[in-house]
Design a protein around this motif. Structure first.
Motif, mmCIF file in Angstrom:
data_model
loop_
_atom_site.group_PDB
_atom_site.id
_atom_site.type_symbol
_atom_site.label_atom_id
_atom_site.label_comp_id
_atom_site.label_asym_id
_atom_site.label_seq_id
_atom_site.Cartn_x
_atom_site.Cartn_y
_atom_site.Cartn_z
ATOM 1 N N ALA A 1 -4.800 41.945 99.741
ATOM 2 C CA ALA A 1 -5.063 41.917 98.295
ATOM 3 C C ALA A 1 -3.771 41.789 97.501
ATOM 4 C CB ALA A 1 -5.807 43.184 97.877
ATOM 5 N N LEU A 2 -2.756 42.541 97.899
ATOM 6 C CA LEU A 2 -1.483 42.523 97.178
ATOM 7 C C LEU A 2 -0.862 41.131 97.191
ATOM 8 C CD1 LEU A 2 0.762 44.022 95.700
ATOM 9 C CD2 LEU A 2 1.745 44.614 97.930
ATOM 10 N N LEU A 3 -0.880 40.474 98.347
ATOM 11 C CA LEU A 3 -0.293 39.135 98.439
ATOM 12 C C LEU A 3 -1.079 38.116 97.623
ATOM 13 C CD1 LEU A 3 0.759 39.002 102.215
ATOM 14 C CD2 LEU A 3 2.240 39.158 100.202
ATOM 15 N N MET A 4 -2.409 38.250 97.606
ATOM 16 C CA MET A 4 -3.221 37.344 96.779
ATOM 17 C C MET A 4 -2.882 37.503 95.301
ATOM 18 S SD MET A 4 -7.039 37.218 98.469
ATOM 19 C CE MET A 4 -7.597 36.054 97.206
ATOM 20 N N ILE A 5 -2.711 38.751 94.873
ATOM 21 C CA ILE A 5 -2.348 39.004 93.474
ATOM 22 C C ILE A 5 -0.991 38.381 93.155
ATOM 23 C CG2 ILE A 5 -1.697 40.802 91.818
ATOM 24 C CD1 ILE A 5 -3.799 42.601 93.158
ATOM 25 N N LEU A 6 -0.030 38.568 94.053
ATOM 26 C CA LEU A 6 1.305 38.023 93.829
ATOM 27 C C LEU A 6 1.296 36.501 93.776
ATOM 28 C CD1 LEU A 6 3.458 40.379 96.123
ATOM 29 C CD2 LEU A 6 3.298 40.388 93.632
ATOM 30 N N ILE A 7 0.533 35.863 94.663
ATOM 31 C CA ILE A 7 0.435 34.397 94.679
ATOM 32 C C ILE A 7 -0.220 33.903 93.393
ATOM 33 C CG2 ILE A 7 -0.630 32.413 95.836
ATOM 34 C CD1 ILE A 7 -0.352 34.021 98.473
ATOM 35 N N ALA A 8 -1.286 34.578 92.981
ATOM 36 C CA ALA A 8 -1.985 34.192 91.747
ATOM 37 C C ALA A 8 -1.051 34.331 90.542
ATOM 38 C CB ALA A 8 -3.234 35.045 91.551
ATOM 39 N N CYS A 9 -0.308 35.431 90.488
ATOM 40 C CA CYS A 9 0.605 35.649 89.366
ATOM 41 C C CYS A 9 1.743 34.638 89.371
ATOM 42 C CB CYS A 9 1.170 37.070 89.423
ATOM 43 S SG CYS A 9 -0.026 38.353 88.984
ATOM 44 N N LEU A 10 2.245 34.322 90.553
ATOM 45 C CA LEU A 10 3.317 33.325 90.651
ATOM 46 C C LEU A 10 2.828 31.965 90.175
ATOM 47 C CD1 LEU A 10 6.247 32.922 91.575
ATOM 48 C CD2 LEU A 10 5.373 32.303 93.837
ATOM 49 N N THR A 11 1.619 31.602 90.562
ATOM 50 C CA THR A 11 1.036 30.331 90.115
ATOM 51 C C THR A 11 0.877 30.318 88.600
ATOM 52 O OG1 THR A 11 -0.210 30.207 92.205
ATOM 53 C CG2 THR A 11 -0.882 28.724 90.430
ATOM 54 N N ALA A 12 0.355 31.410 88.067
ATOM 55 C CA ALA A 12 0.180 31.509 86.616
ATOM 56 C C ALA A 12 1.516 31.478 85.890
ATOM 57 C CB ALA A 12 -0.574 32.793 86.277
ATOM 58 N N TYR A 13 2.529 32.066 86.507
ATOM 59 C CA TYR A 13 3.866 32.066 85.898
ATOM 60 C C TYR A 13 4.374 30.639 85.711
ATOM 61 C CZ TYR A 13 8.928 32.484 85.535
ATOM 62 O OH TYR A 13 10.237 32.348 85.127
ATOM 63 N N PHE A 14 4.230 29.811 86.736
ATOM 64 C CA PHE A 14 4.704 28.427 86.643
ATOM 65 C C PHE A 14 3.862 27.619 85.652
ATOM 66 C CE2 PHE A 14 6.647 29.360 90.860
ATOM 67 C CZ PHE A 14 7.956 29.059 90.506
ATOM 68 N N ILE A 15 2.559 27.896 85.610
ATOM 69 C CA ILE A 15 1.720 27.226 84.607
ATOM 70 C C ILE A 15 2.174 27.616 83.206
ATOM 71 C CG2 ILE A 15 -0.614 27.080 83.642
ATOM 72 C CD1 ILE A 15 -1.701 27.469 86.476
ATOM 73 N N ASN A 16 2.489 28.894 83.062
ATOM 74 C CA ASN A 16 2.861 29.414 81.750
ATOM 75 C C ASN A 16 4.201 28.870 81.245
ATOM 76 O OD1 ASN A 16 1.879 31.160 79.669
ATOM 77 N ND2 ASN A 16 3.553 32.568 80.131
ATOM 78 N N LEU A 17 5.012 28.349 82.143
ATOM 79 C CA LEU A 17 6.268 27.734 81.724
ATOM 80 C C LEU A 17 6.011 26.500 80.859
ATOM 81 C CD1 LEU A 17 8.410 27.941 85.002
ATOM 82 C CD2 LEU A 17 8.585 29.386 82.959
#
Length: 381
Positions: free
Chosen positions: A9-25
């Motif tokens: 679960a933790l890794l899925m959250i981190l991957i999702a947040c990382l993806t969202a971070y790049f989108i948010n750029l």
């Protein structure tokens, strides 16, 4: 690693947040000053949590043919997240009524805007479900044209009357991980608001809207029965709205409140489901702290989580479809069954950025345009 390991679960959250971070750029969210920052961040976490829960359950289904979770953690990631979603809906609209106490409240605008908000993305997801179900059943009507249109009617009405398989495909619920079950409760709450507003607004709603609300509530309970535990989630959200309006918590950003939230979260995982009354109380306490402004050490006000919150409805409706495509069409259930627990986790990790990206596209191309149309219509009238 396996699908029940908390690290999954933790890794899925981190991957999702990382993806969202790049989108948010590239995509910056513009928030209205009236938005509740901590609640927006919470919403982003919830949608990903439901995705994580279903990703874990999918492995169980592939291996044993049972749509269940053997972990309290992963069960709660799904059921508690939906309870929070119900609380958020209640909090936002009860707050809206409280803030409109002295004003004229347009019920026509409210219901039309709710339809424009929920229907477009929902109907898009239903269209995909119908196409998949028809393809799996070789595009042959299994139960006759009348029955098929009856099934379409049930889905078109947000399964308020009841859910249904499509064209004899008994596992239709698998296509979207069965997430449509929560939407009838959202509509139940919306149609309850004219009645609730009688206790709040000075300018009461017309008899028409009250009558429509009463009829909808009666019909809903007549068909579906009364599920007190889900209704209590809406009560919890309303309590948060009332407390924020009349008795706001002081110094809510104090780390003590954040620590209390973490303690409550740990206690929640000791229960199998969110429908347990002590568990529901813990969820309500957490929500009151967050809706009062606690951002959990600042995490909930990050732009990454707020982006995930903005696209959460698309995430909720589409993540199950992505899982279905990968494991039913991509691998095939028999081949997917041969995946080791570690290999399965790796596949899900690769899926996670796809879910976030598709959710963003769904929000940008379907949700947002229809919300804008709704706003423009009522600004002209």
């Amino acid at each position: 690693m396996n699908n029940l390991n908390p690290l999954f679960a933790l890794l899925m959250i981190l991957i999702a947040c990382l993806t969202a971070y790049f989108i948010n750029l590239k995509y910056k969210i513009k928030y209205e000053s009236s938005r509740y920052e901590s609640v927006d961040g919470l919403r982003g976490f919830l949608a990903i949590s439901v995705f994580i829960s279903h990703a874990s359950v999918w492995y169980q289904y592939i291996q044993e043919g049972k749509w269940i979770s053997k972990s309290y953690l992963y069960s709660q990631l799904g059921s508690t997240s939906v309870a929070f979603f119900f609380m958020i809906s209640s909090f936002l609209f009860i707050s809206k009524l409280l803030n409109s106490r002295e004003k004229e409240f347009s019920w026509k605008a409210f219901f039309i805007s709710r339809f424009f908000r929920l229907a477009p993305m929902y109907y898009f997801s239903v269209a995909i479900i119908v196409l998949f179900a028809m393809g799996i059943t070789h595009w042959e009507l299994k139960a006759g044209l009348f029955e098929f249109f009856h099934e379409m009617f049930l889905w078109a009405t947000f399964t308020v009357i009841r859910g249904s398989s499509i064209n004899g495909f008994d596992f239709t619920y698998l296509i979207n991980a069965g997430v449509a079950w929560s939407l009838p409760f959202e509509w139940l709450f919306y149609f309850s608001l004219p009645i609730i507003s009688l206790l709040i607004l000075k300018r009461k709603p017309s008899v028409f809207y009250v009558l429509i609300g009463v009829l909808f509530i009666w019909g809903f309970f007549y068909v579906n029965g009364i599920n007190v535990q889900h209704l209590l989630s809406f009560v919890g959200g309303a309590l948060g709205a009332v407390l924020l309006k009349y008795k706001p918590l002081k110094n809510v950003e104090n780390p003590v409140f954040s620590i209390l939230i973490l303690i409550c979260l740990v206690l929640i995982v000791q229960f199998e489901k969110s429908t347990n009354m002590p568990c529901k109380i813990l969820i309500t306490i957490i929500f009151i702290f967050i809706s009062s402004g606690n951002t959990l050490f600042g995490i909930l006000k990050t732009s990454t989580l707020k982006l995930l919150g903005e696209i959460s409805y698309s995430t909720y409706l589409l993540h199950g479809i992505v899982l279905f495509v990968v494991f039913y069409f991509g691998f095939g259930l028999e081949n997917a069954k041969k995946l080791s627990p570690s290999e399965y986790c790796q596949v899900v990790f690769l899926i996670t950025p796809i879910v976030v990206l598709l959710s963003f596209v769904g929000y940008k191309c379907i949700e947002k345009p229809f919300m804008d149309i709704s706003k423009k219509y009522f600004n002209k009238n």
